[in-house]
Design a protein around this motif. Sequence first.
Motif, PDB file in Angstrom:
ATOM      1  N   VAL A 113      17.238  77.492 110.979  1.00 42.75           N
ATOM      2  CA  VAL A 113      15.864  77.595 110.498  1.00 42.75           C
ATOM      3  C   VAL A 113      15.014  78.297 111.545  1.00 42.75           C
ATOM      4  O   VAL A 113      14.825  77.782 112.653  1.00 42.75           O
ATOM      5  N   GLU A 114      14.513  79.464 111.171  1.00 42.28           N
ATOM      6  CA  GLU A 114      13.621  80.212 112.055  1.00 42.28           C
ATOM      7  C   GLU A 114      12.172  79.808 111.802  1.00 42.28           C
ATOM      8  O   GLU A 114      11.813  79.434 110.683  1.00 42.28           O
ATOM      9  N   SER A 115      11.369  79.940 112.827  1.00 46.09           N
ATOM     10  CA  SER A 115       9.941  79.690 112.701  1.00 46.09           C
ATOM     11  C   SER A 115       9.205  80.468 113.780  1.00 46.09           C
ATOM     12  O   SER A 115       9.815  80.994 114.714  1.00 46.09           O
ATOM     13  N   GLY A 116       7.885  80.524 113.642  1.00 47.87           N
ATOM     14  CA  GLY A 116       7.061  81.166 114.656  1.00 47.87           C
ATOM     15  C   GLY A 116       6.474  82.502 114.244  1.00 47.87           C
ATOM     16  O   GLY A 116       5.605  83.036 114.929  1.00 47.87           O
ATOM     17  N   GLY A 117       6.956  83.053 113.159  1.00 49.61           N
ATOM     18  CA  GLY A 117       6.422  84.328 112.715  1.00 49.61           C
ATOM     19  C   GLY A 117       5.033  84.168 112.120  1.00 49.61           C
ATOM     20  O   GLY A 117       4.719  83.173 111.483  1.00 49.61           O
ATOM     21  N   THR A 118       4.214  85.174 112.349  1.00 50.05           N
ATOM     22  CA  THR A 118       2.851  85.171 111.841  1.00 50.05           C
ATOM     23  C   THR A 118       2.248  86.550 111.972  1.00 50.05           C
ATOM     24  O   THR A 118       2.940  87.495 112.359  1.00 50.05           O
ATOM     25  N   LEU A 119       0.984  86.683 111.655  1.00 45.62           N
ATOM     26  CA  LEU A 119       0.246  87.932 111.819  1.00 45.62           C
ATOM     27  C   LEU A 119      -0.449  87.928 113.178  1.00 45.62           C
ATOM     28  O   LEU A 119      -1.191  86.985 113.499  1.00 45.62           O
ATOM     29  N   VAL A 120      -0.199  88.979 113.966  1.00 43.91           N
ATOM     30  CA  VAL A 120      -0.837  89.117 115.267  1.00 43.91           C
ATOM     31  C   VAL A 120      -1.335  90.548 115.426  1.00 43.91           C
ATOM     32  O   VAL A 120      -0.955  91.436 114.654  1.00 43.91           O
ATOM     33  N   GLN A 121      -2.164  90.755 116.441  1.00 44.66           N
ATOM     34  CA  GLN A 121      -2.626  92.106 116.755  1.00 44.66           C
ATOM     35  C   GLN A 121      -1.711  92.743 117.788  1.00 44.66           C
ATOM     36  O   GLN A 121      -1.030  92.055 118.571  1.00 44.66           O
ATOM     37  N   ALA A 122      -1.714  94.044 117.793  1.00 46.33           N
ATOM     38  CA  ALA A 122      -0.917  94.777 118.771  1.00 46.33           C
ATOM     39  C   ALA A 122      -1.285  94.329 120.184  1.00 46.33           C
ATOM     40  O   ALA A 122      -2.467  94.118 120.494  1.00 46.33           O
ATOM     41  N   GLY A 123      -0.266  94.171 121.021  1.00 46.07           N
ATOM     42  CA  GLY A 123      -0.471  93.739 122.390  1.00 46.07           C
ATOM     43  C   GLY A 123      -0.329  92.247 122.602  1.00 46.07           C
ATOM     44  O   GLY A 123      -0.189  91.788 123.744  1.00 46.07           O
ATOM     45  N   GLU A 124      -0.356  91.487 121.525  1.00 52.47           N
ATOM     46  CA  GLU A 124      -0.236  90.038 121.643  1.00 52.47           C
ATOM     47  C   GLU A 124       1.228  89.616 121.738  1.00 52.47           C
ATOM     48  O   GLU A 124       2.140  90.441 121.648  1.00 52.47           O
ATOM     49  N   LEU A 168      13.146  83.699 120.804  1.00 47.85           N
ATOM     50  CA  LEU A 168      12.897  85.109 121.066  1.00 47.85           C
ATOM     51  C   LEU A 168      11.438  85.227 121.474  1.00 47.85           C
ATOM     52  O   LEU A 168      10.538  85.083 120.642  1.00 47.85           O
ATOM     53  N   GLN A 169      11.223  85.426 122.764  1.00 48.72           N
ATOM     54  CA  GLN A 169       9.877  85.650 123.280  1.00 48.72           C
ATOM     55  C   GLN A 169       9.553  87.127 123.124  1.00 48.72           C
ATOM     56  O   GLN A 169      10.293  87.968 123.642  1.00 48.72           O
ATOM     57  N   MET A 170       8.480  87.407 122.438  1.00 52.68           N
ATOM     58  CA  MET A 170       8.107  88.792 122.154  1.00 52.68           C
ATOM     59  C   MET A 170       6.724  89.059 122.751  1.00 52.68           C
ATOM     60  O   MET A 170       5.745  88.432 122.338  1.00 52.68           O
ATOM     61  N   ASN A 171       6.669  89.953 123.707  1.00 54.57           N
ATOM     62  CA  ASN A 171       5.422  90.317 124.363  1.00 54.57           C
ATOM     63  C   ASN A 171       5.051  91.764 124.031  1.00 54.57           C
ATOM     64  O   ASN A 171       5.895  92.548 123.606  1.00 54.57           O
ATOM     65  N   SER A 172       3.797  92.075 124.260  1.00 52.83           N
ATOM     66  CA  SER A 172       3.307  93.443 124.034  1.00 52.83           C
ATOM     67  C   SER A 172       3.751  93.965 122.672  1.00 52.83           C
ATOM     68  O   SER A 172       4.298  95.067 122.557  1.00 52.83           O
ATOM     69  N   LEU A 173       3.497  93.195 121.655  1.00 57.71           N
ATOM     70  CA  LEU A 173       3.962  93.556 120.315  1.00 57.71           C
ATOM     71  C   LEU A 173       3.301  94.826 119.815  1.00 57.71           C
ATOM     72  O   LEU A 173       2.139  95.119 120.132  1.00 57.71           O
ATOM     73  N   LYS A 174       4.072  95.573 119.059  1.00 51.48           N
ATOM     74  CA  LYS A 174       3.623  96.846 118.492  1.00 51.48           C
ATOM     75  C   LYS A 174       3.724  96.783 116.975  1.00 51.48           C
ATOM     76  O   LYS A 174       4.539  96.013 116.432  1.00 51.48           O
ATOM     77  N   PRO A 175       2.967  97.602 116.279  1.00 59.43           N
ATOM     78  CA  PRO A 175       3.063  97.611 114.805  1.00 59.43           C
ATOM     79  C   PRO A 175       4.483  97.865 114.315  1.00 59.43           C
ATOM     80  O   PRO A 175       4.881  97.304 113.278  1.00 59.43           O
ATOM     81  N   GLU A 176       5.250  98.653 115.060  1.00 60.47           N
ATOM     82  CA  GLU A 176       6.629  98.933 114.642  1.00 60.47           C
ATOM     83  C   GLU A 176       7.563  97.742 114.814  1.00 60.47           C
ATOM     84  O   GLU A 176       8.726  97.808 114.400  1.00 60.47           O
ATOM     85  N   ASP A 177       7.080  96.661 115.400  1.00 63.68           N
ATOM     86  CA  ASP A 177       7.860  95.429 115.479  1.00 63.68           C
ATOM     87  C   ASP A 177       7.739  94.602 114.198  1.00 63.68           C
ATOM     88  O   ASP A 177       8.423  93.580 114.052  1.00 63.68           O
TER      89      ASP A 177
END
Length: 116
Positions: free
Chosen positions: A5-16, A80-89
């Motif tokens: 079971v995955e969790s943690g996905g949501t809507l964020v702004q670029a760079g978050e 999965l720690q995701m930093n500096s998120l981009k729209p292409e992610d």
Amino acid sequence: QVELVESGGTLVQAGESLRLSCVGSGINFRYFVMGWYRQAPGKQRELVAALQLDGTATYVDSVKGRFTISRDHAKNTVYLQMNSLKPEDTAVYYCDARLVGRPPYWGQGTQVTVSS
């Protein structure tokens, strides 16, 4: 019965940043190679990060230096720690658990949307 079971996905702004979690039941992640995949609309599913039994981590070039895969044996969870998120992610992110010679186990996915 095996369940991821995955969790943690949501809507964020670029760079978050975001941290995704994958919790397993019915299997012990300690004995599996773990992976995070993603699939964007109209694209094939791609391997984003993998974590070997010895702790070695590998990443697709597009996320190197920004994403980190890790596991917590006590919680039977992979992150999965995701930093500096981009729209292409933006994609649905899936975790899987693999043993050599056997079909992988998959989770149902969690949506990550990165706005510009």
